[in-house]
Scaffold this motif. Structure first.
Motif, PDB file in Angstrom:
ATOM      1  N   THR A  26       0.833  -1.208   0.000  1.00 52.03           N
ATOM      2  CA  THR A  26       0.000   0.000   0.000  1.00 52.03           C
ATOM      3  C   THR A  26       0.866   1.255   0.000  1.00 52.03           C
ATOM      4  O   THR A  26       0.583   2.222  -0.719  1.00 52.03           O
ATOM      5  CB  THR A  26      -0.935  -0.009   1.223  1.00 52.03           C
ATOM      6  N   GLU A  31      -2.313  -0.355  -3.588  1.00 53.89           N
ATOM      7  CA  GLU A  31      -3.179  -0.379  -2.409  1.00 53.89           C
ATOM      8  C   GLU A  31      -3.850  -1.737  -2.233  1.00 53.89           C
ATOM      9  O   GLU A  31      -4.565  -2.208  -3.119  1.00 53.89           O
ATOM     10  CB  GLU A  31      -4.249   0.701  -2.517  1.00 53.89           C
ATOM     11  N   VAL A  32      -3.612  -2.340  -1.073  1.00 54.08           N
ATOM     12  CA  VAL A  32      -4.245  -3.621  -0.747  1.00 54.08           C
ATOM     13  C   VAL A  32      -5.590  -3.322  -0.099  1.00 54.08           C
ATOM     14  O   VAL A  32      -5.671  -2.761   0.981  1.00 54.08           O
ATOM     15  CB  VAL A  32      -3.350  -4.450   0.200  1.00 54.08           C
ATOM     16  N   GLU A  33      -6.653  -3.720  -0.798  1.00 51.96           N
ATOM     17  CA  GLU A  33      -8.007  -3.429  -0.323  1.00 51.96           C
ATOM     18  C   GLU A  33      -8.537  -4.503   0.606  1.00 51.96           C
ATOM     19  O   GLU A  33      -9.556  -4.313   1.261  1.00 51.96           O
ATOM     20  CB  GLU A  33      -8.934  -3.261  -1.526  1.00 51.96           C
ATOM     21  N   GLY A  34      -7.857  -5.656   0.649  1.00 50.66           N
ATOM     22  CA  GLY A  34      -8.292  -6.734   1.537  1.00 50.66           C
ATOM     23  C   GLY A  34      -7.368  -7.927   1.410  1.00 50.66           C
ATOM     24  O   GLY A  34      -6.636  -8.072   0.428  1.00 50.66           O
ATOM     25  N   GLU A 167      -6.013  -8.485  -2.391  1.00 45.55           N
ATOM     26  CA  GLU A 167      -6.851  -7.833  -3.399  1.00 45.55           C
ATOM     27  C   GLU A 167      -6.301  -6.430  -3.577  1.00 45.55           C
ATOM     28  O   GLU A 167      -6.445  -5.571  -2.711  1.00 45.55           O
ATOM     29  CB  GLU A 167      -8.309  -7.784  -2.947  1.00 45.55           C
ATOM     30  N   ILE A 168      -5.636  -6.205  -4.722  1.00 46.26           N
ATOM     31  CA  ILE A 168      -4.961  -4.931  -4.971  1.00 46.26           C
ATOM     32  C   ILE A 168      -5.814  -4.070  -5.894  1.00 46.26           C
ATOM     33  O   ILE A 168      -6.238  -4.509  -6.963  1.00 46.26           O
ATOM     34  CB  ILE A 168      -3.568  -5.155  -5.587  1.00 46.26           C
ATOM     35  N   GLY A 169      -6.090  -2.857  -5.449  1.00 46.74           N
ATOM     36  CA  GLY A 169      -6.810  -1.901  -6.289  1.00 46.74           C
ATOM     37  C   GLY A 169      -5.831  -1.239  -7.243  1.00 46.74           C
ATOM     38  O   GLY A 169      -5.323  -0.149  -6.986  1.00 46.74           O
ATOM     39  N   THR A 171      -4.265   0.827 -10.085  1.00 48.53           N
ATOM     40  CA  THR A 171      -4.620   1.995 -10.888  1.00 48.53           C
ATOM     41  C   THR A 171      -4.249   1.733 -12.347  1.00 48.53           C
ATOM     42  O   THR A 171      -3.305   0.985 -12.634  1.00 48.53           O
ATOM     43  CB  THR A 171      -3.885   3.242 -10.369  1.00 48.53           C
TER      44      THR A 171
END
Length: 808
Positions: A26, A31-34, A167-169, A171
């Motif tokens: 992150t 960013e790791v969302e979970g 789970e990576i958001g 971009t």
């Protein structure tokens, strides 16, 4: 995007926990969302032990059930009722003990409990393969090796892989991180900033070799613009079957269902290296020819999902001598895919133009792992490496041999690009001065080659796969994200700039108008600025040549920017009416867009629409339908609220309004309003009378002046009212009478009001009756009857002179 922690470990040996790794990712901009847990066998075989069947005999109360005595290794055999036909004395079997959680075929958990089956107690369950998640067989119980010891946990016999999945958001600009290899590269750079040096382990292709040259494909790329690079080779003697457990577990962890060992190998490398690949059944390729080209519009093609699609002339296709086989970079065809009968394949690895793939995928409503990567831009210089890596993997798990040299069409190599970084610019943007050595270390860790270093800056070469790093500012962003935003110190000094306060600020004026409308019972709406281009045919006021059209529209109904606010408002009125909201009061602030010759313009508007009753139905309020004068009053109240008092009106005629007027001030048209023509409203399924007002908001703002307040004392002397009932020609308007009265008596006349209109029996043809009320006041003394009569006589004479008026 899903990334497996265990898979990352193949590239970098991580000593950090999954949670710590997620925090570092992150910080690096991924960013790791979970974080999800993955277990290759549902439940991890917890509570499942090896049991030995000591006794087995028929159930006394059921023909198909059996009673067994099972040794679980604790010295106290238990009775278990079993319905499997193959259970027998002396077998070693898996037993789910009391309290164990199993999972059904839908993944739903259920718990083993002590109970009775047909009157006989049962203390556990002897399991089949599918009940444990170790296979698909349900023909009978699973029989284990005889040498196993009763009581041994099954998790010690069968390898159960546990993993953590991030789970990576991601971009859209981070095309380089669309794989485990790419994420590992970032991790290495981030760890180096924490003084943790790790090696980036990349899969070796040194063992690749051509076994024979018995199957050659004639590859021709006819559209090099859409396919700048295209690689391929053939393999023969394959045995297509399920993949080994380790490969299936890797794919399952990131949400991919295994298919067969060849297809799984291409999917594995796609998520490992970020390079999509495709395997074609070589026997389905006509004349051993591969043609990369576009086809004519309307060509039919059935994709792997069984859907027949019509191709566009710009869709790049992979074809053989006489038919299409695959939509390049998007989706394969149903007739050329690998199946259990496949023995030979043509393996493809390519770089397709991102814009072309994105348009094709959107055109056909497809979103695949391949298109996701091609759309963002993969590494054009890694196609051959990924191809060799996949061929080696397929040989390992499916046998066979490489049967041709690698074809590599790459006429114009995508070169790395040069960027120069000025240290002073880096300090200015980052807000902190970083040592040149720190900057060099970060850039090197990101595989950016340093060409030269001077006192003022660094010259560098950016790898082609970093297509988002092309400017000095991009390089500074890379330095900052690796260095760590959280590591930038805050200064004790607070800098702030003073904004110039405009005398008239748009948002404040909008808020004033919006507050006025909501207080009057209106609701604000927001329509889409994109509209149907066919609306230009609805009204003569819309010039089709001025329409701003979209190059890549979402649909035919949203293919142009609106030239008028009216059509969106009518759609909203119809939408509400269809849901039995009969009394509609809506307003919207928005823009219209015009492609005028030589320039494009945006114009601000405030639109108002009213339909139905003035108020909601109530026992103590009579039903009164809205009318032209109601919306005119609303518009006038808004103008007054904004301080626009001197307003003139003029009748307007067009194909939008059956009756309408334009309100102007200082020779500037501000509002066009009226009753929408029934014919036009019906095109939008609006049956009831609809009133519409369109404010030219730019014009309204242009005539506003800063608020100034003048205080006046309350009048000491009383007002006087007098009425006149005038017989007038039909074409005389109240506004004209009001203007004449104000010009005739400028000193004492305070207001003119129209309180009654009569047309009908008893009046001459072409005539109407207006009842006017005049309010008079002198701020210095009380008016006398003589003064009042003199003023009224003067007004009457002026009306007779200008309008041929007479008293009734």
């Amino acid at each position: 995007m899903k990334i497996s922690y265990n898979w990352l470990q193949q590239f970098v040996k991580l000593k950090k926990s999954p949670e710590e790794t997620a925090e570092l990712l992150t910080d690096l901009g991924l960013e790791v969302e979970g974080i999800e847990s993955f277990v290759s066998v549902p439940g991890g075989l917890k509570g499942i032990v090896v049991g030995e069947v000591l006794e087995c005999f028929p159930h006394p109360n059921a023909d198909r059930l059996k009673l067994t005595k099972v040794d679980l290794g604790n010295g106290a055999p238990v009775q278990i009722v079993c319905g499997a036909p193959n259970v027998a004395q002396g077998q070693k079997v898996p037993v789910a003990t009391i309290g164990t959680t199993l999972y059904d075929d839908k993944g739903e958990p259920w718990t083993i409990k002590k109970g009775k089956i047909r009157g006989e107690s049962s203390h556990g369950m002897i399991c089949a393969e599918d009940e444990l998640g170790l296979g698909e067989s349900h023909d009978g119980i699973m029989v284990l090796e005889e040498k196993l010891t009763p009581g041994t946990p099954l998790s010690e016999i069968f390898e159960v892989e546990e993993d953590h999945v991030f789970e990576i958001g991601l971009t859209p600009n981070r095309a380089d991180a669309m794989s485990h290899w790419g994420v590992a590269r970032d991790l290495k750079a981030g760890l180096l900033q924490q003084d943790i040096s790790v090696e980036l382990i990349t899969p070796s292709t040194s063992s690749f070799h051509v076994d024979s040259r018995t199957l050659r494909m004639d590859v021709q790329v006819e559209d090099p613009k859409r396919a700048p690079r295209y690689c391929g080779l053939t393999m023969t003697g394959l045995s297509v079957k399920p993949s080994p457990d380790w490969l299936q577990n890797r794919l399952k962890a990131i949400g991919i269902t295994p298919t067969n060992n060849v297809v799984d190998a291409t999917n594995y490398v796609c998520h490992e290296l970020g390079q999509p690949l495709h395997a074609f059944d070589a026997d389905a390729i006509t004349d051993n020819k591969i043609r990369v080209k576009t086809l004519s519009s309307g060509t039919k093609f059935t994709t792997l999902d069984g859907i027949e699609r019509e191709l566009h002339e710009e869709d790049l296709m992979i074809c053989d001598a006489d038919k299409p086989m695959c939509i390049a970079g998007v989706f394969g065809g149903i007739d050329s895919g690998v199946n259990e009968k496949t023995k030979s394949i043509f393996l493809e690895s390519a770089y397709f133009d991102p814009v072309s793939v994105r348009k094709t995928a959107k055109r056909h409503g497809l979103n695949t792992d391949a298109s996701f990567r091609f759309e963002r831009g993969i590494d054009p210089n890694a196609c051959d490496y990924a191809l060799l890596r996949t061929a080696i993997l397929i040989e390992e798990i499916a046998g066979g041999q490489v049967a041709s040299d690698m074809d590599d069409f790459y006429p114009k190599k995508v070169e790395d690009h040069q960027v120069y970084l000025n240290f002073s610019n880096a300090t200015r943007l980052i807000g902190e001065e970083l040592a040149p050595e720190t900057i060099k270390e970060i850039l090197t860790s990101l595989e950016i080659k340093i060409n030269s270093v001077t006192e003022s800056g660094i010259g560098m070469t950016i790898p082609a796969y970093r297509n988002d790093v092309t400017r000095e500012a991009d390089v500074i962003e890379e330095i900052l994200r690796v260095y760590g935003y959280n590591n930038i110190a805050f200064t004790e000094k607070l800098n702030a700039s003073i904004a110039v306060n405009q005398p008239i600020e748009d948002y404040k004026v909008q808020n004033a108008a919006a507050n006025q409308l909501t207080a009057l019972g209106f609701h604000e709406m927001m329509a889409n600025s994109l509209t149907n281009p066919k609306y230009s045919e609805v009204s003569e006021k819309i010039n089709e040549s001025y329409t701003v059209t979209m190059l890549n529209p979402l649909s035919n109904e949203l293919a142009a920017l609106r030239q008028s606010m009216l059509f969106g408002v009518l759609e909203a009125v119809a939408y509400n009416k269809n849901r039995r909201i009969d009394n509609v009061k809506l307003f919207e602030f928005g823009k219209t867009y015009h492609n005028f010759p030589g320039s494009r313009e945006e114009k601000k508007h405030l639109s108002i629409a009213i339909s139905g009753q003035k108020t909601e139905e109530s026992w103590n309020v009579p039903e009164v339908k809205t009318n032209f004068f109601y919306i005119k009053g609303i518009v006038s109240s808004i103008l007054e609220k904004l301080g626009i008092d001197e307003v003139s009106e003029k009748e307007t005629k067009n194909d939008i309004f059956s009756e309408g007027i334009v309100l102007s001030s200082k020779k500037t048209a501000l509002v066009e309003m009226g009753v929408v023509k029934k014919k036009l409203a019906k095109k939008f399924d609006v049956e009831e009378e609809t009133l519409y007002a369109d404010f030219d908001w730019d014009a309204v703002l242009s005539i506003l002046s800063p608020d100034t307040f003048q205080l006046q004392p309350i009048p000491k002397y009383p007002e006087v009212t007098r009425d006149l009932a005038l017989l007038l020609n039909d074409d005389v308007r109240f506004g004209d009478l009001q203007k004449t009265a104000e010009q005739t008596e400028k000193k004492l006349l305070r207001a003119v009001q129209l309180f009654d209109v009569y047309t009908g029996k008893g009046l001459p043809k072409g005539k109407k009756s207006y009842a006017l009320r005049f309010t008079l006041r002198d701020d210095k003394k009380t008016l006398t009857d003589k003064q009042i009569d003199k003023i009224m006589n003067k007004l009457q004479q002026q009306f007779e002179k200008e309008f041929e008026a007479s008293l009734r």
